[in-house]
Design a protein around this motif. Structure first.
Motif, PDB file in Angstrom:
ATOM      1  N   ASN A  15       0.820  -1.208   0.000  1.00 51.73           N
ATOM      2  CA  ASN A  15       0.000   0.000   0.000  1.00 51.73           C
ATOM      3  C   ASN A  15       0.857   1.262   0.000  1.00 51.73           C
ATOM      4  OD1 ASN A  15      -2.472  -1.267  -0.191  1.00 51.73           O
ATOM      5  ND2 ASN A  15      -2.791  -1.346   2.014  1.00 51.73           N
ATOM      6  N   ALA A  16       1.982   1.231   0.696  1.00 55.56           N
ATOM      7  CA  ALA A  16       2.892   2.376   0.688  1.00 55.56           C
ATOM      8  C   ALA A  16       3.463   2.606  -0.711  1.00 55.56           C
ATOM      9  CB  ALA A  16       4.018   2.166   1.698  1.00 55.56           C
ATOM     10  N   MET A  17       3.806   1.524  -1.406  1.00 50.11           N
ATOM     11  CA  MET A  17       4.292   1.660  -2.787  1.00 50.11           C
ATOM     12  C   MET A  17       3.196   2.216  -3.687  1.00 50.11           C
ATOM     13  SD  MET A  17       6.733  -1.639  -3.549  1.00 50.11           S
ATOM     14  CE  MET A  17       7.280  -0.948  -5.124  1.00 50.11           C
ATOM     15  N   LEU A  18       1.972   1.710  -3.525  1.00 46.08           N
ATOM     16  CA  LEU A  18       0.859   2.207  -4.338  1.00 46.08           C
ATOM     17  C   LEU A  18       0.635   3.701  -4.092  1.00 46.08           C
ATOM     18  CD1 LEU A  18      -1.641  -0.760  -3.959  1.00 46.08           C
ATOM     19  CD2 LEU A  18      -0.462  -0.075  -6.062  1.00 46.08           C
ATOM     20  N   ALA A  19       0.700   4.116  -2.834  1.00 44.64           N
ATOM     21  CA  ALA A  19       0.502   5.533  -2.506  1.00 44.64           C
ATOM     22  C   ALA A  19       1.605   6.399  -3.121  1.00 44.64           C
ATOM     23  CB  ALA A  19       0.460   5.715  -0.988  1.00 44.64           C
ATOM     24  N   THR A  34       1.430   5.426  -7.640  1.00 46.77           N
ATOM     25  CA  THR A  34       0.247   5.387  -8.501  1.00 46.77           C
ATOM     26  C   THR A  34      -0.641   6.596  -8.270  1.00 46.77           C
ATOM     27  OG1 THR A  34      -1.132   4.127  -6.955  1.00 46.77           O
ATOM     28  CG2 THR A  34       0.266   2.868  -8.460  1.00 46.77           C
ATOM     29  N   GLU A  35      -1.573   6.760  -9.182  1.00 46.53           N
ATOM     30  CA  GLU A  35      -2.590   7.792  -9.082  1.00 46.53           C
ATOM     31  C   GLU A  35      -3.935   7.141  -9.330  1.00 46.53           C
ATOM     32  OE1 GLU A  35      -1.642  11.167 -11.493  1.00 46.53           O
ATOM     33  OE2 GLU A  35       0.338  11.394 -10.569  1.00 46.53           O
ATOM     34  N   HIS A  36      -4.994   7.942  -9.298  1.00 46.58           N
ATOM     35  CA  HIS A  36      -6.325   7.360  -9.499  1.00 46.58           C
ATOM     36  C   HIS A  36      -6.388   6.618 -10.833  1.00 46.58           C
ATOM     37  CE1 HIS A  36      -6.502  11.168 -11.656  1.00 46.58           C
ATOM     38  NE2 HIS A  36      -7.439  10.622 -12.399  1.00 46.58           N
ATOM     39  N   PRO A  37      -7.094   5.501 -10.865  1.00 51.62           N
ATOM     40  CA  PRO A  37      -7.191   4.751 -12.121  1.00 51.62           C
ATOM     41  C   PRO A  37      -8.018   5.526 -13.145  1.00 51.62           C
ATOM     42  CG  PRO A  37      -8.528   3.719 -10.420  1.00 51.62           C
ATOM     43  CD  PRO A  37      -7.815   4.856  -9.784  1.00 51.62           C
ATOM     44  N   ARG A  38      -7.657   5.317 -14.406  1.00 52.81           N
ATOM     45  CA  ARG A  38      -8.415   5.956 -15.495  1.00 52.81           C
ATOM     46  C   ARG A  38      -8.296   5.117 -16.751  1.00 52.81           C
ATOM     47  NH1 ARG A  38      -5.028   8.714 -18.789  1.00 52.81           N
ATOM     48  NH2 ARG A  38      -2.887   8.797 -18.102  1.00 52.81           N
ATOM     49  N   LEU A  39      -9.284   5.256 -17.602  1.00 56.34           N
ATOM     50  CA  LEU A  39      -9.261   4.562 -18.889  1.00 56.34           C
ATOM     51  C   LEU A  39      -8.419   5.342 -19.882  1.00 56.34           C
ATOM     52  CD1 LEU A  39     -12.987   3.487 -19.289  1.00 56.34           C
ATOM     53  CD2 LEU A  39     -11.015   1.987 -19.053  1.00 56.34           C
ATOM     54  N   TRP A  73      -8.952   0.073 -25.162  1.00 55.66           N
ATOM     55  CA  TRP A  73      -9.092   0.764 -23.891  1.00 55.66           C
ATOM     56  C   TRP A  73      -8.609  -0.126 -22.751  1.00 55.66           C
ATOM     57  CZ3 TRP A  73      -9.916   5.733 -23.988  1.00 55.66           C
ATOM     58  CH2 TRP A  73     -10.510   6.282 -25.126  1.00 55.66           C
ATOM     59  N   HIS A  74      -7.884   0.479 -21.842  1.00 57.86           N
ATOM     60  CA  HIS A  74      -7.403  -0.236 -20.667  1.00 57.86           C
ATOM     61  C   HIS A  74      -7.163   0.753 -19.526  1.00 57.86           C
ATOM     62  CE1 HIS A  74      -3.805   0.901 -22.991  1.00 57.86           C
ATOM     63  NE2 HIS A  74      -3.187   0.983 -21.825  1.00 57.86           N
ATOM     64  N   MET A  75      -6.932   0.192 -18.338  1.00 54.92           N
ATOM     65  CA  MET A  75      -6.730   1.019 -17.155  1.00 54.92           C
ATOM     66  C   MET A  75      -5.269   1.432 -17.019  1.00 54.92           C
ATOM     67  SD  MET A  75      -9.650   1.219 -15.515  1.00 54.92           S
ATOM     68  CE  MET A  75      -9.253   1.592 -13.824  1.00 54.92           C
ATOM     69  N   HIS A  76      -5.086   2.671 -16.583  1.00 52.38           N
ATOM     70  CA  HIS A  76      -3.773   3.152 -16.177  1.00 52.38           C
ATOM     71  C   HIS A  76      -3.885   3.698 -14.777  1.00 52.38           C
ATOM     72  CE1 HIS A  76      -0.969   3.843 -19.855  1.00 52.38           C
ATOM     73  NE2 HIS A  76      -1.462   2.645 -19.831  1.00 52.38           N
ATOM     74  N   TYR A  77      -2.810   3.572 -14.042  1.00 52.23           N
ATOM     75  CA  TYR A  77      -2.755   4.065 -12.672  1.00 52.23           C
ATOM     76  C   TYR A  77      -1.682   5.142 -12.548  1.00 52.23           C
ATOM     77  CZ  TYR A  77      -5.506  -0.093 -11.830  1.00 52.23           C
ATOM     78  OH  TYR A  77      -6.491  -1.039 -11.871  1.00 52.23           O
ATOM     79  N   ARG A  78      -1.471   5.875 -13.621  1.00 55.42           N
ATOM     80  CA  ARG A  78      -0.460   6.923 -13.678  1.00 55.42           C
ATOM     81  C   ARG A  78      -0.779   7.846 -14.842  1.00 55.42           C
ATOM     82  NH1 ARG A  78       1.615   5.906 -18.274  1.00 55.42           N
ATOM     83  NH2 ARG A  78       1.779   3.798 -19.028  1.00 55.42           N
ATOM     84  N   PRO A  79      -0.216   9.049 -14.850  1.00 59.61           N
ATOM     85  CA  PRO A  79      -0.369   9.911 -16.022  1.00 59.61           C
ATOM     86  C   PRO A  79       0.336   9.300 -17.231  1.00 59.61           C
ATOM     87  CG  PRO A  79       0.542  11.134 -14.143  1.00 59.61           C
ATOM     88  CD  PRO A  79       0.546   9.687 -13.784  1.00 59.61           C
ATOM     89  N   ASP A  80      -0.006   9.753 -18.412  1.00 62.24           N
ATOM     90  CA  ASP A  80       0.621   9.215 -19.621  1.00 62.24           C
ATOM     91  C   ASP A  80       2.101   9.561 -19.723  1.00 62.24           C
ATOM     92  OD1 ASP A  80      -1.544   7.854 -20.667  1.00 62.24           O
ATOM     93  OD2 ASP A  80      -2.261   9.588 -21.808  1.00 62.24           O
ATOM     94  N   VAL A 131       8.101   2.278 -14.499  1.00 59.85           N
ATOM     95  CA  VAL A 131       8.440   0.931 -14.027  1.00 59.85           C
ATOM     96  C   VAL A 131       7.999   0.756 -12.575  1.00 59.85           C
ATOM     97  CG1 VAL A 131      10.339  -0.674 -13.553  1.00 59.85           C
ATOM     98  CG2 VAL A 131      10.291   0.604 -15.706  1.00 59.85           C
ATOM     99  N   ALA A 132       8.213   1.768 -11.739  1.00 59.66           N
ATOM    100  CA  ALA A 132       7.793   1.679 -10.338  1.00 59.66           C
ATOM    101  C   ALA A 132       6.277   1.535 -10.225  1.00 59.66           C
ATOM    102  CB  ALA A 132       8.272   2.912  -9.569  1.00 59.66           C
ATOM    103  N   THR A 133       5.538   2.257 -11.056  1.00 59.82           N
ATOM    104  CA  THR A 133       4.074   2.146 -11.057  1.00 59.82           C
ATOM    105  C   THR A 133       3.645   0.759 -11.492  1.00 59.82           C
ATOM    106  OG1 THR A 133       3.817   4.504 -11.516  1.00 59.82           O
ATOM    107  CG2 THR A 133       1.941   3.085 -12.019  1.00 59.82           C
ATOM    108  N   LEU A 134       4.257   0.261 -12.552  1.00 60.92           N
ATOM    109  CA  LEU A 134       3.909  -1.066 -13.048  1.00 60.92           C
ATOM    110  C   LEU A 134       4.200  -2.138 -12.004  1.00 60.92           C
ATOM    111  CD1 LEU A 134       5.287  -0.746 -16.679  1.00 60.92           C
ATOM    112  CD2 LEU A 134       2.884  -0.858 -16.012  1.00 60.92           C
ATOM    113  N   ILE A 135       5.356  -2.050 -11.366  1.00 59.40           N
ATOM    114  CA  ILE A 135       5.734  -3.059 -10.371  1.00 59.40           C
ATOM    115  C   ILE A 135       4.808  -3.006  -9.161  1.00 59.40           C
ATOM    116  CG2 ILE A 135       7.533  -3.674  -8.702  1.00 59.40           C
ATOM    117  CD1 ILE A 135       9.587  -3.018 -10.928  1.00 59.40           C
TER     118      ILE A 135
END
Length: 176
Positions: free
Chosen positions: A79-83, A86-91, A99-106, A114-118
């Motif tokens: 959870n600390a890594m996610l905080a 990552t950011e709010h999920p978006r399509l 279309w797919h989800m991202h948890y980071r800006p483009d 890489v940190a967001t993906l991991i």
């Protein structure tokens, strides 16, 4: 629509980079492409020394998740890594391939990507497969990590070679 572009590939990339650390920016880019983690996005960006350093920091945090002594600690560390990453999920359909989800800006540097993906991939892996599905190899003298993708969830070794080596050791111990 792609449901999970972060899945097992991201966790396996973390395993790969921890067990055999990338020593250069070129190697980091190659390893990301070889592991199928958003290859196009890494290829389109220049990987810098700052990215390599950022990935090393994220991998140190990820190793703390692997080595967590109990489930609650593991969850708190993920959870600390996610905080942090990552950011709010978006399509998004940034690549035009669905279309797919991202948890980071483009537009983020490769290290943050890489940190967001991991971190996201690890959270999805643990939530979907089981909170205990990360570990270190049980073979004496091997400190490699693994992500358990097995059906039964009983992986204990980083590779078939370590599994065989440990089986031979146990066999020899019984026959002596």
């Amino acid at each position: 629509m792609h449901l999970n572009p972060y899945g097992a590939d991201a966790v396996l990339l973390a395993v790969n980079l921890v067990n055999q650390p990338a020593t250069s920016t070129v190697e980091l880019a190659e390893r990301c492409e070889q592991n199928g983690v958003e290859n196009r996005l890494v290829r389109e960006r220049e990987v810098t020394e700052a990215d390599l350093a950022a990935v090393r920091v994220a991998l140190d945090e990820w190793l703390a998740v692997v080595d967590a002594s109990d489930e609650l600690t593991r969850v708190e560390l993920v959870n600390a890594m996610l905080a942090k990453y990552t950011e709010h999920p978006r399509l998004t359909n940034h690549a035009g391939d669905g279309w797919h989800m991202h948890y980071r800006p483009d537009h983020v540097p490769v290290g943050r990507l890489v940190a967001t993906l991991i971190s996201t991939g690890t959270a999805l892996h643990l939530a979907g497969r089981g909170i205990t599905r990360l570990g270190r190899c049980c073979t004496d003298g091997c400190d490699n990590v693994y992500a358990d993708l097995s059906r039964g969830g009983r992986q204990r070794y980083c590779s078939p070679a370590c599994s065989n080596r440990d089986a031979v050791r146990r066999h020899r111990a019984r026959t002596m």
